[in-house]
Design a protein around this motif. Structure first.
Motif, short mmCIF file in Angstrom:
data_model
loop_
_atom_site.label_atom_id
_atom_site.label_comp_id
_atom_site.label_asym_id
_atom_site.label_seq_id
_atom_site.Cartn_x
_atom_site.Cartn_y
_atom_site.Cartn_z
N PRO A 3 82.92 98.24 35.42
CA PRO A 3 81.27 97.83 35.03
C PRO A 3 81.90 96.60 35.02
CG PRO A 3 82.28 98.75 33.49
CD PRO A 3 83.62 98.98 34.09
N SER A 4 80.32 95.88 35.67
CA SER A 4 80.37 94.43 35.54
C SER A 4 80.69 94.10 34.63
CB SER A 4 79.19 94.42 37.03
OG SER A 4 78.97 93.13 36.77
N PRO A 5 81.44 92.24 34.83
CA PRO A 5 81.57 92.22 33.29
C PRO A 5 80.23 91.21 32.25
CG PRO A 5 82.59 91.21 35.01
CD PRO A 5 81.79 91.79 35.51
N ALA A 6 79.59 91.27 33.59
CA ALA A 6 78.19 90.75 33.05
C ALA A 6 77.32 91.99 32.28
CB ALA A 6 76.99 90.17 34.38
N ARG A 7 77.15 93.17 32.22
CA ARG A 7 76.86 94.71 31.69
C ARG A 7 76.95 93.91 29.50
NH1 ARG A 7 76.49 98.59 35.36
NH2 ARG A 7 75.67 100.04 33.47
N ILE A 12 78.80 98.73 28.64
CA ILE A 12 80.77 98.77 28.62
C ILE A 12 81.28 99.54 28.25
CG2 ILE A 12 82.59 97.56 28.80
CD1 ILE A 12 81.04 95.02 29.81
N SER A 13 80.72 100.30 26.76
CA SER A 13 81.27 100.62 26.07
C SER A 13 80.87 102.50 26.32
CB SER A 13 81.07 101.04 24.39
OG SER A 13 80.60 99.76 23.58
N ALA A 14 79.87 102.56 26.66
CA ALA A 14 79.45 104.44 27.29
C ALA A 14 80.87 104.77 28.67
CB ALA A 14 77.99 104.25 27.92
N HIS A 33 93.52 106.81 18.31
CA HIS A 33 93.70 108.48 17.59
C HIS A 33 92.01 109.32 17.87
CE1 HIS A 33 92.81 106.52 14.20
NE2 HIS A 33 92.73 108.11 13.52
N SER A 34 91.44 108.17 16.89
CA SER A 34 90.17 108.78 17.29
C SER A 34 88.39 108.95 18.02
CB SER A 34 89.62 108.31 15.44
OG SER A 34 89.63 107.47 15.34
N GLY A 35 89.22 107.21 18.92
CA GLY A 35 88.17 107.49 20.00
C GLY A 35 87.75 106.08 20.03
N PHE A 36 87.43 105.93 21.16
CA PHE A 36 87.46 104.16 21.72
C PHE A 36 85.99 104.26 20.88
CE2 PHE A 36 84.43 101.10 23.16
CZ PHE A 36 84.60 99.57 23.47
N LEU A 37 84.94 104.80 20.20
CA LEU A 37 83.72 104.29 19.46
C LEU A 37 84.08 104.14 18.32
CD1 LEU A 37 80.72 106.26 21.44
CD2 LEU A 37 81.51 103.72 21.22
N SER A 38 85.33 104.53 17.88
CA SER A 38 85.96 105.16 16.09
C SER A 38 86.29 103.37 15.75
CB SER A 38 86.15 106.06 16.04
OG SER A 38 87.28 105.87 16.10
N MET A 39 87.08 103.09 16.94
CA MET A 39 87.46 101.68 16.85
C MET A 39 86.76 100.77 15.58
SD MET A 39 88.76 100.50 20.13
CE MET A 39 89.83 100.72 21.37
N ARG A 40 87.71 99.61 15.20
CA ARG A 40 86.81 98.68 14.04
C ARG A 40 86.03 97.97 15.34
NH1 ARG A 40 88.43 101.86 10.69
NH2 ARG A 40 89.56 100.89 9.27
N ARG A 44 86.51 97.31 19.48
CA ARG A 44 86.15 97.43 21.14
C ARG A 44 85.72 96.17 21.21
NH1 ARG A 44 82.62 100.71 16.72
NH2 ARG A 44 81.53 99.35 17.26
N ARG A 45 85.30 95.53 20.62
CA ARG A 45 85.29 93.72 21.40
C ARG A 45 86.47 92.62 22.05
NH1 ARG A 45 80.89 93.54 16.86
NH2 ARG A 45 82.67 92.81 15.35
N ASN A 46 87.85 93.18 21.69
CA ASN A 46 88.71 92.91 22.30
C ASN A 46 88.57 93.77 23.68
OD1 ASN A 46 89.31 91.45 19.99
ND2 ASN A 46 91.25 93.64 19.48
N VAL A 47 88.55 95.37 23.74
CA VAL A 47 89.12 95.69 25.33
C VAL A 47 87.29 95.72 25.87
CG1 VAL A 47 88.66 98.09 25.93
CG2 VAL A 47 89.66 97.73 24.09
N ILE A 48 86.11 95.61 25.50
CA ILE A 48 85.44 95.08 26.37
C ILE A 48 85.37 93.88 26.87
CG2 ILE A 48 82.95 94.34 26.03
CD1 ILE A 48 82.39 96.35 23.96
#
Length: 391
Positions: A3-7, A12-14, A33-40, A44-48
Motif C-alpha cells: 500500500p501507499s505510505p500515505a494510506r 494498511i492494517s487491512a 502467533h495470534s495474528g496481526f490484529l491481536s498485536m499490542r 502494530r504501529r511498528n509494522v505499519i
C-alpha cells in the motif's frame, strides 16, 4: 503491490491481514502467533511504519499460526520444516510465542529471502542502507547480515531479531536444521542447553556490568530461552567433513555484522534499561516549555529531546524486548498496559515525534561493519546434526 505510505493506519492494517505473493527477495517477515490484529497497538504501529519507511519495493508479511487464517505461516512453509509441537498446537511453557517465532523465521528466509524483524522493533533506517545493498552487490562477499551482542565475556554472537539473507542461503538452512532437530519429541525448550547438539557449548553468560542490565534468571534458563542463538553458535564453530561446509570461514567472511549495542539497543544502557524512565521521556510534551518552568523540569525536557534525537540519529533500529532478559518494567512491558495503549504515539509528545522521525528522517552517519575475530575459537569437525562426544 504494498500500500501507499500515505494510506491510513486502518487501510494498511487491512492489507497486512491478507496474503500476498512473494515476487522477489525483498521481503520483511514478522510473526505474531495470534495474528496481526491481536498485536499490542504499539507493535502494530511498528509494522505499519516499516511499510511507510521502506516503500513499494519491499513487501511486509506478518504470518501467524491461527487456524484458517489467510496469513497462517503454513501457507508459506511446508510442514517438513516445522516440528510436531508447532504443527499440532502442543507447544507449552511461558514462551510459546517467542519460540514459535524462532521456529518459523529461518524457513521463511530460506524459501523466500528477505529480512526477519521482530515485531517489537522500531525501524529508523532503510533496509537497503543497513545491509541489503551490500548483500546484493556481487563485489562484496556478504550473503547474510545481522547484529552481534556479547552473550559471554569477550565473545560476541549474532542475535536473531534481525536476520537478512537472500533465499537458498546455505547457513540459514543448516541453522534451521539444528534448531528443528532440537524440537523432536518435546513441547518446550526446557533443557535445550543439555541437548546433544548444544551440550558441548558453555552456558550463555552476558557481561551485564557493561550494559547496566540486571537479569533475574538462571543462566540455564536464559540459555534455554535463547537456544536459537546457541544453535547459530554451534554452526559457526563447525566444519562438516561430509560436504566441506566451513562454518567458521562463512561466519568470518560472508556475514555482514554490526554491533547490536549500537544498532538496536543503543539507547537502553544510557537509561540503565529503565522502562519508566524511557516512558517518561516519550510522554514528555514537545511544547511543554514556556519559560516559567523549574530548572528540573527544563532539564528533564532536554533529556527527553536528547533521548529521541540520539535514537533517530545513531541507531538503525530500536528493539523493545519482553521476557528474558527480564523484568517487569521494560518499556515493552509498560507499553503493553491498557492505560498506556497510546503512549507511544500521543499527539504533541516526544513519542509522536519518534514515530514521525522513524518514517521521515534520514541518517547521515556511516554504519561501520563489525569485524569478527574467531581465529582462537575451537573448531569442531563434525556433521551439522552430529553430537560432540567430548564434553
Amino acid at each position: 503491490m504494498p500500500p501507499s505510505p500515505a494510506r491510513l493506519d486502518e487501510e494498511i492494517s487491512a492489507w497486512l491481514t491478507t496474503r500476498h505473493a512473494v515476487s522477489s527477495d525483498k521481503n520483511i517477515w514478522a510473526f505474531w502467533h495470534s495474528g496481526f490484529l491481536s498485536m499490542r497497538p504499539w507493535c502494530r504501529r511498528n509494522v505499519i511504519n516499516w511499510i511507510r519507511r521502506l516503500g513499494p519495493d519491499w513487501t511486509v508479511h506478518v504470518v501467524d499460526c491461527v487456524p484458517g487464517s489467510e496469513t497462517n505461516v503454513r501457507h508459506f512453509v511446508p510442514d517438513e520444516y516445522l516440528p510436531n509441537a508447532f504443527l499440532h498446537g502442543t507447544m507449552d511453557g511461558p514462551s510459546v510465542g517467542q519460540h514459535s517465532g524462532d521456529i518459523v523465521r529461518l524457513p521463511l528466509l530460506w524459501l523466500y529471502g528477505g529480512v526477519w524483524l521482530d515485531a517489537g522493533t522500531l525501524l529508523f533506517r532503510h533496509i537497503e542502507d543497513i545491509c541489503w545493498r551490500q548483500i546484493e552487490d556481487p563485489v562484496t562477499p556478504y550473503e547474510m547480515a545481522g547484529f552481534v551482542l556479547s552473550l559471554r565475556p569477550d565473545e560476541d554472537a549474532m542475535i536473531n531479531g534481525f536476520i537478512a539473507a537472500k533465499r537458498n542461503n546455505p547457513f540459514i538452512k543448516r541453522w534451521h536444521d539444528i534448531y528443528l532437530t532440537m524440537w523432536i519429541g518435546v513441547t518446550n525448550a526446557d533443557g535445550f542447553h543439555k541437548h546433544p547438539l548444544l551440550k558441548h557449548l558453555p552456558l550463555l553468560n552476558p557481561p551485564l556490568s557493561k550494559s547496566k542490565l540486571v537479569l533475574d534468571v538462571t543462566m540455564e534458563s536464559f540459555t534455554d530461552y535463547l537456544a536459537h542463538f546457541v544453535a547459530f553458535e554451534r554452526l559457526r564453530k563447525l566444519v562438516d567433513p561430509s560436504d566441506g561446509f566451513d562454518g567458521p570461514k562463512y561466519y568470518r567472511e560472508n556475514i555482514l555484522f554490526a554491533k547490536a549495542m549500537q544498532e538496536t539497543y543503543y539507547v537502553q544502557p544510557k537509561t540503565k534499561w529503565s522502562g519508566p524512565r524511557q516512558l517518561g521521556y516519550l510522554q514528555t510534551r514537545r511544547d511543554g516549555l514556556n519559560g516559567s518552568e523549574s530548572d528540573e523540569v527544563h532539564a528533564n525536557w532536554l533529556e527527553a529531546q536528547e533521548f529521541v534525537h540520539d535514537a533517530l540519529a545513531n541507531s538503525s533500529t530500536m528493539k523493545l524486548s519482553h521476557g528474558h532478559p527480564g523484568g517487569k518494567d521494560f518499556l515493552a512491558d509498560l507499553l503493553d498496559l491498557p492505560e498506556n495503549e497510546n503512549a507511544d504515539c500521543e499527539p504533541g509528545t516526544f513519542a509522536e515525534y519518534l514515530r514521525w522521525g522513524s518514517v521521515h528522517l534520514y541518517q547521515t552517519r556511516e554504519m561501520i561493519p563489525y569485524i569478527v575475530d574467531n581465529s582462537k575459537e575451537k573448531v569442531y569437525h563434525i556433521g551439522v546434526l552430529e553430537p560432540v562426544e567430548e564434553v
